[in-house]
Design a protein around this motif. Structure first.
Motif, PDB file in Angstrom:
ATOM      1  N   ALA A  16       6.142   8.563   4.230  1.00  0.00           N
ATOM      2  CA  ALA A  16       7.294   8.128   4.994  1.00  0.00           C
ATOM      3  C   ALA A  16       6.785   7.350   6.191  1.00  0.00           C
ATOM      4  O   ALA A  16       7.364   7.356   7.258  1.00  0.00           O
ATOM      5  N   ILE A  17       5.660   6.687   6.008  1.00  0.00           N
ATOM      6  CA  ILE A  17       4.935   6.160   7.141  1.00  0.00           C
ATOM      7  C   ILE A  17       5.221   4.695   7.450  1.00  0.00           C
ATOM      8  O   ILE A  17       4.577   4.118   8.296  1.00  0.00           O
ATOM      9  N   VAL A  18       6.169   4.123   6.772  1.00  0.00           N
ATOM     10  CA  VAL A  18       6.419   2.713   7.045  1.00  0.00           C
ATOM     11  C   VAL A  18       7.255   2.535   8.297  1.00  0.00           C
ATOM     12  O   VAL A  18       7.707   1.453   8.602  1.00  0.00           O
ATOM     13  N   SER A  19       7.458   3.615   9.054  1.00  0.00           N
ATOM     14  CA  SER A  19       8.077   3.491  10.364  1.00  0.00           C
ATOM     15  C   SER A  19       7.185   2.700  11.295  1.00  0.00           C
ATOM     16  O   SER A  19       7.565   2.326  12.391  1.00  0.00           O
ATOM     17  N   VAL A  20       5.964   2.422  10.830  1.00  0.00           N
ATOM     18  CA  VAL A  20       5.067   1.513  11.528  1.00  0.00           C
ATOM     19  C   VAL A  20       5.719   0.178  11.807  1.00  0.00           C
ATOM     20  O   VAL A  20       5.321  -0.541  12.703  1.00  0.00           O
ATOM     21  N   GLU A 141      -5.696   9.049   4.079  1.00  0.00           N
ATOM     22  CA  GLU A 141      -5.244   7.931   3.253  1.00  0.00           C
ATOM     23  C   GLU A 141      -3.939   7.357   3.800  1.00  0.00           C
ATOM     24  O   GLU A 141      -3.726   6.144   3.788  1.00  0.00           O
ATOM     25  N   GLN A 142      -3.062   8.219   4.280  1.00  0.00           N
ATOM     26  CA  GLN A 142      -1.807   7.767   4.881  1.00  0.00           C
ATOM     27  C   GLN A 142      -2.077   6.931   6.139  1.00  0.00           C
ATOM     28  O   GLN A 142      -1.432   5.908   6.375  1.00  0.00           O
ATOM     29  N   GLU A 143      -3.051   7.383   6.920  1.00  0.00           N
ATOM     30  CA  GLU A 143      -3.405   6.643   8.137  1.00  0.00           C
ATOM     31  C   GLU A 143      -3.962   5.272   7.789  1.00  0.00           C
ATOM     32  O   GLU A 143      -3.658   4.273   8.452  1.00  0.00           O
ATOM     33  N   TYR A 146      -1.041   3.157   6.805  1.00  0.00           N
ATOM     34  CA  TYR A 146      -0.316   2.833   8.040  1.00  0.00           C
ATOM     35  C   TYR A 146      -0.995   1.670   8.772  1.00  0.00           C
ATOM     36  O   TYR A 146      -0.358   0.694   9.169  1.00  0.00           O
ATOM     37  N   ASN A 147      -2.313   1.785   8.924  1.00  0.00           N
ATOM     38  CA  ASN A 147      -3.053   0.770   9.671  1.00  0.00           C
ATOM     39  C   ASN A 147      -3.019  -0.592   8.978  1.00  0.00           C
ATOM     40  O   ASN A 147      -2.919  -1.633   9.640  1.00  0.00           O
ATOM     41  N   LYS A 148      -3.120  -0.594   7.655  1.00  0.00           N
ATOM     42  CA  LYS A 148      -3.069  -1.849   6.916  1.00  0.00           C
ATOM     43  C   LYS A 148      -1.740  -2.562   7.134  1.00  0.00           C
ATOM     44  O   LYS A 148      -1.701  -3.771   7.389  1.00  0.00           O
ATOM     45  N   VAL A 149      -0.651  -1.800   7.016  1.00  0.00           N
ATOM     46  CA  VAL A 149       0.675  -2.397   7.188  1.00  0.00           C
ATOM     47  C   VAL A 149       0.883  -2.830   8.636  1.00  0.00           C
ATOM     48  O   VAL A 149       1.371  -3.931   8.914  1.00  0.00           O
TER      49      VAL A 149
END
Length: 201
Positions: A16-20, A141-143, A146-149
């Motif tokens: 649910a990490i695309v809140s980035v 992996e989620q981090e 997140y960083n890539k996006v």
């Protein structure tokens, strides 16, 4: 004695990490004197413009996420199978003891129960450690995702002159309506996949 089995559900519900995607362009883009007039007009047209990305579409079409999801699901299934095998081996030991208990002396029963008790504790500790290790790897992996996006969107927003890139997710979030002209999902997905393909080479 009962053994509680640790379940691994993969990565699907955890991402649910695309809140980035919110607030990634906080500085106005300044055009230098040598910038071509056409470029200046394009950036000025986007000044203070807020756009959005459909997070569901992004994750479904982002190749890096597909690879990551497959990898973590595979590891989760392997870990679950390992724990299941160990739990079944323990249950066989328990059943063997129960079938032989009546023919054992009191000393033998006490020694066997002590051994099975230690084995159960070891199995429970192994389950907890395996679960924690999987969750830690999942978080890393989620981090990375997140960083890539986030890194891509910061550059993308700066190049386009956008002040903010919001996340849209149907049925969730604060965006109830946005004009389709503000949807940059396809462009962002294309850029992310191109960047990922370059990394693989």
């Amino acid at each position: 004695m009962k053994v509680n089995t640790v379940k691994f559900s993969g990565l699907a519900t955890a991402i649910a990490i695309v809140s980035v995607m919110s607030a990634c362009g906080n500085k106005e883009t300044k055009t230098e004197g040598t910038t071509a007039a056409k470029t200046t007009v394009a950036v000025d047209a986007n000044k203070d413009k807020i756009v959005f990305v459909d997070s569901d579409s992004l994750l479904n079409q982002y190749e890096y996420f597909k690879v990551l999801k497959t990898k973590m699901e595979s590891k989760g299934k392997a870990a679950d199978a390992d724990l299941k095998a160990k739990g079944q081996a323990f249950q066989r030991d328990m059943q063997q003891y129960q079938s032989q208990a009546q023919s054992m002396t009191a000393e033998q029963r006490a020694a066997t129960e002590e051994r099975l008790g230690r084995k159960q504790q070891e199995l429970q500790a192994y389950q907890q450690n395996a679960g924690a290790a999987f969750q830690n790897e999942q978080a890393k992996e989620q981090e990375a995702l997140y960083n890539k996006v986030a890194d891509y969107l910061k550059t993308y927003a700066k190049d386009k002159g956008y002040k903010m890139v919001l996340k849209y997710q149907k049925g969730m979030g604060d965006i109830l309506f946005a004009d389709e002209s503000l949807d940059v999902t396809s462009e962002v997905i294309k850029g992310l996949n191109e960047a990922y393909n370059k990394e693989k080479k």
